[in-house]
Design an enzyme around this catalytic site. Structure first.
Site, PDB file in Angstrom:
ATOM      1  N   ASN A 154      17.272 -71.794  42.281  1.00  0.00           N
ATOM      2  CA  ASN A 154      17.756 -72.739  41.266  1.00  0.00           C
ATOM      3  C   ASN A 154      16.981 -74.049  41.200  1.00  0.00           C
ATOM      4  O   ASN A 154      16.956 -74.700  40.171  1.00  0.00           O
ATOM      5  CB  ASN A 154      19.248 -73.010  41.456  1.00  0.00           C
ATOM      6  CG  ASN A 154      19.585 -73.571  42.819  1.00  0.00           C
ATOM      7  OD1 ASN A 154      18.976 -73.223  43.824  1.00  0.00           O
ATOM      8  ND2 ASN A 154      20.568 -74.450  42.875  1.00  0.00           N
ATOM      9  N   GLY A 229      21.134 -71.380  50.221  1.00  0.00           N
ATOM     10  CA  GLY A 229      21.492 -70.167  49.492  1.00  0.00           C
ATOM     11  C   GLY A 229      22.963 -69.852  49.630  1.00  0.00           C
ATOM     12  O   GLY A 229      23.788 -70.740  49.862  1.00  0.00           O
ATOM     13  N   SER A 230      23.279 -68.588  49.516  1.00  0.00           N
ATOM     14  CA  SER A 230      24.677 -68.167  49.505  1.00  0.00           C
ATOM     15  C   SER A 230      25.321 -68.342  50.877  1.00  0.00           C
ATOM     16  O   SER A 230      24.652 -68.314  51.917  1.00  0.00           O
ATOM     17  CB  SER A 230      24.786 -66.712  49.068  1.00  0.00           C
ATOM     18  OG  SER A 230      24.321 -65.842  50.095  1.00  0.00           O
ATOM     19  N   VAL A 233      24.853 -65.172  53.287  1.00  0.00           N
ATOM     20  CA  VAL A 233      23.533 -65.078  53.907  1.00  0.00           C
ATOM     21  C   VAL A 233      23.336 -66.206  54.916  1.00  0.00           C
ATOM     22  O   VAL A 233      22.797 -66.006  56.008  1.00  0.00           O
ATOM     23  CB  VAL A 233      22.429 -65.101  52.837  1.00  0.00           C
ATOM     24  CG1 VAL A 233      21.049 -65.140  53.481  1.00  0.00           C
ATOM     25  CG2 VAL A 233      22.545 -63.881  51.931  1.00  0.00           C
ATOM     26  N   GLY A 234      23.799 -67.395  54.575  1.00  0.00           N
ATOM     27  CA  GLY A 234      23.653 -68.523  55.488  1.00  0.00           C
ATOM     28  C   GLY A 234      24.347 -68.295  56.813  1.00  0.00           C
ATOM     29  O   GLY A 234      23.819 -68.611  57.883  1.00  0.00           O
ATOM     30  N   GLU A 251      22.349 -75.012  54.054  1.00  0.00           N
ATOM     31  CA  GLU A 251      23.110 -75.604  52.961  1.00  0.00           C
ATOM     32  C   GLU A 251      23.575 -74.450  52.103  1.00  0.00           C
ATOM     33  O   GLU A 251      22.766 -73.683  51.577  1.00  0.00           O
ATOM     34  CB  GLU A 251      22.237 -76.582  52.170  1.00  0.00           C
ATOM     35  CG  GLU A 251      23.025 -77.495  51.242  1.00  0.00           C
ATOM     36  CD  GLU A 251      23.313 -76.851  49.899  1.00  0.00           C
ATOM     37  OE1 GLU A 251      24.496 -76.505  49.663  1.00  0.00           O
ATOM     38  OE2 GLU A 251      22.400 -76.675  49.113  1.00  0.00           O
ATOM     39  N   CYS A 285      24.170 -76.082  43.348  1.00  0.00           N
ATOM     40  CA  CYS A 285      25.204 -76.065  44.381  1.00  0.00           C
ATOM     41  C   CYS A 285      26.140 -77.257  44.245  1.00  0.00           C
ATOM     42  O   CYS A 285      27.280 -77.221  44.711  1.00  0.00           O
ATOM     43  CB  CYS A 285      24.576 -76.029  45.774  1.00  0.00           C
ATOM     44  SG  CYS A 285      23.396 -77.359  46.081  1.00  0.00           S
TER      45      CYS A 285
END
Length: 488
Positions: A154, A229-230, A233-234, A251, A285
């Site tokens: 993004n 990211g998501s 996944v984080g 983040e 975000c």
């Protein structure tokens, strides 16, 4: 629309390398039949080469004076500035944000690099008094080594800049895996560093799939991971890092609320909420995805906001008059559309948008109309789940207390905004809204490079990003007890 078709390559040990993985195709989300960039992704062989190059180059890079490292960043910033117009249009074509936003993002990346390029002029350590005569206590900082950087789609050049900039200036080498949907802008940032004279091996760009990211996280030559990211996944990366005993900065998600109180400047609040919800097609975000309105102004506010949302010009993001572009991919389009349908099924009322485009010039792209949905009192998924698109969920509150409670009703705590003319209420928001970033009378999105960025609750793990806070992740301290060689 597009300047030209580009060949995807990775940048390893100072060379542009054609990968040995499967072919990656980056398409324009406004017109998916148009290819922006295409080429073979990196495979495990390229990752191995990049990790070896980074490990070899890092000590030599760290041995340079901080001012020397900063000068490279400053030169890279100048390259970004000189290419902002062209690369901004490419960014709009590849990611979907408007041309003005794309140009602005390239310029923001330059601003970030300039900030860190001047790090040599700032305090680099601390001195403490010792309880022992003839001794001083110094606290110095050292790089971690090789940092793995994993970035999202993004903000394809600004987020990498705010990770890579401090990583480099503090003496680390970098392995960087960008999102697969935006390889072209990743290549542009690597080109800027190369043109600035960054030594070979210090920055290695690896364009690959999620398997390459997993391999990077598990590579024993990588000393730390920074990720945006998501949430899912984080958390997985954080667990893998903990298993290896390396630091992870993550983040992650946000479900950010704007609270508008009865005494707010309605015109200001409408304009700012509109920007927070729909600028960058809601793919931030820190975007405003929840809106809490106190009853006294709710009807008036929603009427004006809906009118403004319906009037937004949605279209080709590379055109000057476009105010909102498409979402980034077919997958994102499907997820957001399903979320809207689920909200309707759960009782939400659509008061603006709520649809894609079945006909006309927008029908072939991944366009979703600016959407505003008012929720009831139930636990609708739209209030809880991050859709990451141009969808705003609205709830009404009887008073300020309920408004603050609704704003805090999330597992995330990245950003929030409050609109009020009452200083007391603004100060109460500072105390009671549990977020990492709070805006008073401005949109929930926005981050300046000289101040900390990051969330509370489940929006972030590890030290904050940007500003001097970045030192807390990209360096470690050494406490030095310093005394002369003579007895005192």
């Amino acid at each position: 629309m597009l300047l030209e078709y580009s060949q995807i390559q990775s940048f390893i040990d100072g060379r542009w390398v054609t990968g040995t993985g499967s072919v990656v195709t980056s398409v324009c989300p406004a017109a998916p039949d148009r290819v922006v960039a295409q080429g073979p992704a990196a495979g495990l062989a390229e990752l191995d080469e990049a990790a070896a190059a980074a490990r070899a180059a890092q000590p030599r890079w760290a041995a340079l004076a901080l001012h020397e490292r900063g000068a490279v960043l400053s030169r890279a910033a100048a390259v970004l500035d000189s290419n902002a117009q062209a690369w901004g249009v490419e960014l709009a074509a590849e990611e979907g944000k408007t041309k003005a936003e794309g140009i602005g993002e390239v310029q923001r990346a330059a601003q970030i690099l300039r900030y860190y390029g001047n790090e040599g002029d700032r305090q680099s350590g601390e001195m403490f008094s010792s309880p022992r005569r003839g001794e001083h206590i110094l606290v110095t900082r050292k790089p971690l080594g090789v940092v793995g950087v994993i970035t999202p789609f993004n903000f394809p050049i600004a987020i990498p800049a705010w990770k890579i900039g401090p990583a480099l200036v503090y003496g680390n080498a970098v392995l960087w895996k960008p999102a697969g949907t935006v390889p072209l802008l990743a290549m542009r940032l690597a080109q800027a560093f190369d043109a600035a004279g960054l030594p070979a091996g210090v920055l290695n760009l690896i364009v690959g799939d999620s398997g390459i990211g997993d391999a990077m996280v598990g590579d024993t030559r990588v000393d730390a991971i920074t990720f945006t990211g998501s949430t899912g996944v984080g958390r997985r990366i954080a667990a893998a890092g903990a298993a290896r005993g390396i630091p992870v900065q993550a983040e992650m998600g946000g479900k950010n609320a704007a609270v508008v109180l009865d005494d707010a400047d309605i015109d200001l609040a409408v304009a700012q909420v509109l920007l927070g919800a729909f600028r960058s097609t809601g793919q931030k975000c820190t975007a405003t995805s929840r809106l809490v309105l106190t009853e006294g102004i709710a009807d008036t506010f929603l009427s004006r906001l809906t009118e403004r949302a319906d009037a937004l010009i949605v279209g080709d993001p590379t055109m000057d008059d476009t105010q909102m572009g498409p979402v980034v991919s077919e997958s994102a389009f499907g997820t957001i559309s399903a979320g809207i349908s689920r909200a309707v099924a759960q009782g939400a009322t659509t008061i603006a948008g709520g649809h894609g485009y079945a006909e006309g010039p927008l029908a072939t792209g991944y366009f979703i109309a600016p959407t505003i949905m008012e929720l009831g009192t139930g636990a609708e998924d739209l209030w809880i789940e991050e859709l990451f698109g141009p969808v705003l969920a609205v709830r009404r509150a009887a008073d300020t207390e309920e408004a603050f409670r609704l704003a805090n009703d999330s597992e995330f705590g990245l950003s929030a905004a409050i609109f009020t003319k009452d200083l007391t209420q603004a100060l109460r928001a500072v105390d009671h809204l549990d977020v990492g970033i709070l805006h008073v009378n401005s949109e929930s999105a926005g981050a300046d490079p000289h101040v900390p960025f990051g969330g509370a609750k489940k929006s972030g793990l590890g030290p904050k990003e940007q500003g001097r806070a970045a030192r807390e992740f990209f360096t470690h301290t050494t406490t030095v007890y310093l005394r002369g060689g003579e007895a005192v």
